[in-house]
Design a protein around this motif. Structure first.
Motif, PDB file in Angstrom:
ATOM      1  N   ASP A  58      11.996  67.175 -12.043  1.00  0.00           N
ATOM      2  CA  ASP A  58      11.814  66.933 -13.380  1.00  0.00           C
ATOM      3  C   ASP A  58      12.419  67.867 -14.171  1.00  0.00           C
ATOM      4  O   ASP A  58      13.232  68.787 -13.838  1.00  0.00           O
ATOM      5  N   ASP A  59      12.489  67.875 -15.700  1.00  0.00           N
ATOM      6  CA  ASP A  59      13.011  68.835 -16.301  1.00  0.00           C
ATOM      7  C   ASP A  59      12.536  70.390 -15.968  1.00  0.00           C
ATOM      8  O   ASP A  59      13.374  71.255 -16.445  1.00  0.00           O
ATOM      9  N   ASP A  60      11.382  70.491 -15.447  1.00  0.00           N
ATOM     10  CA  ASP A  60      10.914  71.652 -15.147  1.00  0.00           C
ATOM     11  C   ASP A  60      11.021  72.271 -13.689  1.00  0.00           C
ATOM     12  O   ASP A  60      10.652  73.453 -13.444  1.00  0.00           O
ATOM     13  N   GLY A  61      11.804  71.527 -13.074  1.00  0.00           N
ATOM     14  CA  GLY A  61      12.314  71.767 -11.674  1.00  0.00           C
ATOM     15  C   GLY A  61      11.781  70.765 -10.481  1.00  0.00           C
ATOM     16  O   GLY A  61      11.750  69.773 -10.623  1.00  0.00           O
ATOM     17  N   GLN A  62      11.237  71.389  -9.449  1.00  0.00           N
ATOM     18  CA  GLN A  62      10.884  70.822  -8.534  1.00  0.00           C
ATOM     19  C   GLN A  62       9.514  71.138  -7.915  1.00  0.00           C
ATOM     20  O   GLN A  62       9.104  72.134  -7.816  1.00  0.00           O
ATOM     21  N   LEU A  63       9.019  70.100  -7.395  1.00  0.00           N
ATOM     22  CA  LEU A  63       7.578  70.181  -6.752  1.00  0.00           C
ATOM     23  C   LEU A  63       7.402  69.569  -5.349  1.00  0.00           C
ATOM     24  O   LEU A  63       7.833  68.274  -5.269  1.00  0.00           O
ATOM     25  N   THR A  64       7.073  70.036  -4.165  1.00  0.00           N
ATOM     26  CA  THR A  64       6.922  69.547  -2.753  1.00  0.00           C
ATOM     27  C   THR A  64       5.697  68.759  -2.912  1.00  0.00           C
ATOM     28  O   THR A  64       4.635  68.929  -3.497  1.00  0.00           O
ATOM     29  N   TYR A  65       5.643  67.839  -1.706  1.00  0.00           N
ATOM     30  CA  TYR A  65       4.265  67.363  -1.584  1.00  0.00           C
ATOM     31  C   TYR A  65       3.255  68.107  -1.361  1.00  0.00           C
ATOM     32  O   TYR A  65       2.114  67.833  -1.761  1.00  0.00           O
ATOM     33  N   ALA A  66       3.363  69.134  -0.562  1.00  0.00           N
ATOM     34  CA  ALA A  66       2.092  70.328  -0.462  1.00  0.00           C
ATOM     35  C   ALA A  66       1.824  70.865  -1.856  1.00  0.00           C
ATOM     36  O   ALA A  66       0.658  71.147  -2.071  1.00  0.00           O
ATOM     37  N   GLN A  67       2.783  71.108  -2.671  1.00  0.00           N
ATOM     38  CA  GLN A  67       2.380  71.707  -3.922  1.00  0.00           C
ATOM     39  C   GLN A  67       1.577  70.672  -4.968  1.00  0.00           C
ATOM     40  O   GLN A  67       0.607  71.219  -5.458  1.00  0.00           O
ATOM     41  N   VAL A  68       2.158  69.636  -4.958  1.00  0.00           N
ATOM     42  CA  VAL A  68       1.504  68.640  -5.874  1.00  0.00           C
ATOM     43  C   VAL A  68      -0.068  68.574  -5.321  1.00  0.00           C
ATOM     44  O   VAL A  68      -0.754  68.365  -6.088  1.00  0.00           O
ATOM     45  N   HIS A  69      -0.217  68.391  -4.160  1.00  0.00           N
ATOM     46  CA  HIS A  69      -1.506  68.055  -3.657  1.00  0.00           C
ATOM     47  C   HIS A  69      -2.518  69.418  -3.843  1.00  0.00           C
ATOM     48  O   HIS A  69      -3.542  69.369  -4.265  1.00  0.00           O
ATOM     49  N   LYS A  70      -2.009  70.657  -3.810  1.00  0.00           N
ATOM     50  CA  LYS A  70      -2.778  71.833  -4.148  1.00  0.00           C
ATOM     51  C   LYS A  70      -2.955  71.978  -5.446  1.00  0.00           C
ATOM     52  O   LYS A  70      -4.074  72.223  -5.784  1.00  0.00           O
ATOM     53  N   ARG A  71      -2.005  71.716  -6.273  1.00  0.00           N
ATOM     54  CA  ARG A  71      -2.019  71.900  -7.888  1.00  0.00           C
ATOM     55  C   ARG A  71      -2.891  71.037  -8.149  1.00  0.00           C
ATOM     56  O   ARG A  71      -3.713  71.124  -9.192  1.00  0.00           O
ATOM     57  N   THR A  72      -2.859  69.636  -7.858  1.00  0.00           N
ATOM     58  CA  THR A  72      -3.898  68.578  -8.360  1.00  0.00           C
ATOM     59  C   THR A  72      -5.133  69.089  -8.042  1.00  0.00           C
ATOM     60  O   THR A  72      -6.421  68.589  -8.738  1.00  0.00           O
TER      61      THR A  72
END
Length: 503
Positions: A58-72
């Motif tokens: 998105d406008d703020d860069g990139q997130l991997t699947y592992a990052q989204v799982h951990k961040r959420t």
């Protein structure tokens, strides 16, 4: 049984079901035990199967699947939200929308998706009607939100950094997803969307739109709308990379398709029309359009300039999907809505509930796994023999569905039934017409008459417009009123707000 076998084969062909290594299998099972088949399960599975694959760009860069799982997980632990709370989400297309919805699933809270085009009064009324306890919103919409608990999306990163990695309770209460209707004919209503009990809904769409595992999908369609939400959900099932922008700019969207190597794109028709006005023609396997009527000239031009990649889905917030038209079908009949996908029943009936013959117009009823559970105000759509009304009328031709228009938009002029949609399609194909909307208005002599609102690309007169319709349709379909506008009033999803048109 045969339907289940077909669904399984569709998922295998799309690469959704395939052999998993020990880590992938463990992640999928663990995610299911914790959250059932939900967004949270999707990211837990993705983090195990392809942890380093980009999940969001998105406008703020990139997130991997592992990052989204951990961040959420961290966001779920940090948000001031409790199980069974109702959280309103007022966001444009970016990671904050996706992470908020996923975190709320992990908490067990319900989410209400707010339309970014609502007024302050409408937003306030929706928050009250839906009994919202907390709002998460982009700060640009602060003027729409009354004084109540609010978290701004530019604060989410700080919450995620401060949040705990501690495991969340298994099987929290199953939160509901509430999507607002478009509100084109009145105040928007909250529609309770069902949670899929299996991967059957994904198989239904994939049976007509050949998306594959690992696609890179651009989603300019608003995520708060049923179509953008469907793109997000099917993308998660496919382990896709989702390319998002806060605001739709046709040139930037097509540039993203090139630079991010997108293979598919989900749009609403007005976006497609605007992209056709740019010089860029990137390669795509699939352009999936829905959300409002696709003008036949737009379908034809897209097929000519982008190639045989256009798929048009007809559905609604209430019935989800009804039918999907493929490129071959649109090439032959640019105005068709196509055929029902696997596991979907579609009937066209008269006022007595009897199915009409091919070529005859009747009311459209649909049955599938994702019919909505009713409006939050306690009302619902008419249901006959397990099939739900779409609120539209249509007919069959050569085994394909054609939508004639809304059943409440038909007018009786001089004793003749007239559907504005038919006149709109004729005028949309007229040289010099950029956009058009046709509505019925009261008439002292004939009871009702048609009024056409036209956005012209070159000098046209009312007589030109009437003569064009007179050459193509019966005399009672000729609009008596022709009004030229600089633009048609539309909501945030591109639907024309016909109630704002006056002769």
């Amino acid at each position: 049984m045969l339907t289940h076998v077909r669904a399984l084969l569709t998922l295998v062909r799309a690469g959704v079901i395939r052999p998993l290594g020990p880590r992938g299998l463990s992640g999928a099972v663990s995610g299911y035990v914790h959250w059932d088949i939900t967004l949270a399960w999707g990211y837990a599975t993705g983090a195990a199967r392809h942890p380093d694959r980009p999940a969001i760009i998105d406008d703020d860069g990139q997130l991997t699947y592992a990052q989204v799982h951990k961040r959420t997980t961290r966001l779920a632990n940090a948000l001031p939200v409790q199980p069974a709370d109702r959280v309103a989400v007022l966001c444009r297309n970016h990671r904050g929308f996706i992470e908020t919805l996923t975190a709320c699933v992990k908490i067990g809270a319900s989410t209400v998706l707010l339309n970014t085009g609502l007024s302050r009064a409408q937003t306030s009324q929706v928050l009250k009607d839906q009994k919202v306890t907390h709002t998460i919103a982009d700060r640009e919409f602060a003027h729409l939100i009354p004084e109540e608990p609010t978290t701004w999306t530019d604060e989410l990163d700080d919450l995620i950094k401060s949040g705990s990695d501690a495991n969340l309770p298994r099987r929290p209460p199953r939160g509901r997803l509430i999507v607002l209707t478009s509100g084109t004919t009145g105040a928007p209503k909250g529609a309770r969307r069902p949670e899929p009990a299996s991967l059957g809904p994904a198989a239904a769409l994939l049976s007509r739109i050949p998306l594959r595992h690992g696609e890179v999908i651009a989603i300019p369609a608003p995520l708060f709308h049923t179509w953008g939400l469907a793109a997000f959900q099917i993308g998660l099932v496919l382990g896709a990379t989702l390319v998002l922008r806060r605001k739709f700019e046709p040139e930037q969207t097509l540039k993203d398709v090139d630079q991010k190597n997108c293979t598919a794109m989900f749009v609403v028709p007005v976006m497609l029309q605007r992209m056709l006005d740019t010089p860029r023609r990137p390669r795509l396997r699939i352009i999936a359009s829905s959300g409002s009527a696709l003008p036949p000239p737009t379908a034809t031009r897209t097929l000519e300039e982008f190639g045989p990649v256009l798929y048009n889905m007809y559905g609604s917030t209430e019935v989800s999907w009804a039918s999907i038209a493929t490129p071959d079908e649109l090439k032959k009949y640019p105005g068709t809505a196509g055929k029902p996908p696997e596991g979907t029943t579609l009937a066209i009936v008269d006022e007595q509930g009897r199915e009409v013959a091919a070529g005859e117009t009747g009311r459209i009823f649909v049955g599938n796994e994702m019919l909505f559970d009713g409006y939050t105000n306690g009302t619902g759509k008419e249901v006959r023999q397990g099939l739900m009304s779409t609120g539209d009328v249509g007919y069959w031709k050569d085994g394909l569905l054609f939508v004639a228009g809304r059943d409440d938009e038909m007018i009786v002029s001089g004793g003749e039934n007239v559907y504005p949609r038919e006149v709109e399609d004729v005028l949309a194909a007229m040289p010099g017409v950029r956009e058009v909307a046709v509505v019925g208005v009261a008439d002292e002599e004939f009871g009702q008459r048609l009024a056409a609102y036209v956005v012209a690309q070159k000098d046209l007169t009312a007589d030109h417009v009437r003569e064009h319709v007179r050459e193509k349709l019966a005399r009672f379909s000729v609009p008596r009123d022709v009004v030229f506008l600089d633009a048609l009033p539309r909501n945030a999803t591109g639907k024309v707000l016909k109630r704002q048109l006056h002769p």
